[in-house]
Enzyme design. Sequence first.
Site, short mmCIF file in Angstrom:
data_model
loop_
_atom_site.label_atom_id
_atom_site.label_comp_id
_atom_site.label_asym_id
_atom_site.label_seq_id
_atom_site.Cartn_x
_atom_site.Cartn_y
_atom_site.Cartn_z
N GLU A 1 0.89 -1.12 -0.03
CA GLU A 1 0.13 0.02 0.08
C GLU A 1 0.92 1.14 0.06
OE1 GLU A 1 -2.95 0.09 3.14
OE2 GLU A 1 -2.85 2.42 3.31
N GLU B 1 -2.45 11.27 3.49
CA GLU B 1 -3.59 11.24 4.44
C GLU B 1 -3.66 12.37 5.29
OE1 GLU B 1 -4.53 6.98 5.62
OE2 GLU B 1 -2.19 7.36 5.59
#
Length: 429
Positions: free
Chosen positions: A171, A176
């Site tokens: 990932e 974020e």
Amino acid sequence: MKRRHALRTPTRRLLAAGLSLALGWTALTAMTATADQETDTDVSTAAVLFHDDFNGPAGSAVDSSKWQLETGDNSGNNREHQYYTPGNNNAALDGNGNLVITARKENPNNYQCWYGTCQYTSARMNTAGKFTTTYGKVEARIKLPRGQGIWPAFWMLGNDIGQIGWPASGEIDIMENIGREPGTVHGTLHGPGYSGGGGIGASYTLPGGRAFADDFHTFAVDWAPDRISWSVDGVTYQTRTPADLGGNQWAFNKPFFMILNLAVGGEWPGYPDGSTTFPQQMIVDYVTVTSYDGGGDNGGGNGRTGQISGLAGKCVDVAGANTANGTPVVLYDCNGSSAQRWTVHSDGTLRALGKCLSLVGNATGDGTKVHLWDCTGNATQRWAISGARDIVNISADKCLDVPWADPANNNQLQIATCSGNAAQKWTAP
């Protein structure tokens, strides 16, 4: 640096419908590309592999040829509280060239979540089954929401997640943000042995106490073999290589797909409180992926460009200089044309006219013909040039070969078991 956070477990229920479309997918079918502008001075230019500027009428849904909407709740990923809805309910174009993902405190259809009746709706979309890439510059210009418990993200997952699961699939979190940190974003890698709270990453904070909700900012990774760098507005704030993983496996030399989502709640961001206002919006100006060209911020040398010559002094040639997918790659008299100008890229591909030398049907058996095709990141598009002048397809472990050792013009090339004969010897850049 704030140490992250949540388990992002992509095998959760909401992905069951969306990701199943991607499993076993081996060819990129929704890619737009422009030709590499390559010169004889060994300077190569990246090609646009994916671009969405979200132009369209206000209220319309995202382009279904590029994105699919995931639906459902999300108990597996840090105990989020939103329900992801389909269509344009929570993800729609604004008519001004933006995608708006909206989180609302509502439940218009009696949605049920893992914790009971859902309290919030939002949207999440991905490119699985529609677009993947291996390496390149992956970027988006986004204006973030704000507020306690709000969690926007722009990230990527390994396309083999359906076969090997997470975190083995890898990932790449490009960006974020959690609402309680309005001026800070995080970039993180997750893989086998470094997932969840053990992810490898860093954070970037805007100077002067500014918040990411006040304006648009560009979030990007420059991704090369064994190297990923993160940037905000062109400022690189971290670079990661296999040396950072403490001996764990580097899971990032393969195809990945992209994800945009706006979550509400979760153990890492916390949950909305009395200070959180709704609706909240994640506004995306564009998403663009450009190819890895072997140079620049990606950290490699420029791709080597020139002709590939072999049997009878003839050259590897794109028939008729045709850029259409499926154009045969043949042997032909060397003439210096662009159809015979090949770039040996550091990702292992051989490129001409902006596309890749590929195996017909992704087959790997003796006698499989080669042709030109969009560069997809598929393993069958990777080649190794040996010191013995063999050009070996890595996936098939077979050599580029002139059928029947016939040097006639327009003889379509193939792969065959490496034998060391003259029909398999090449001089490459």
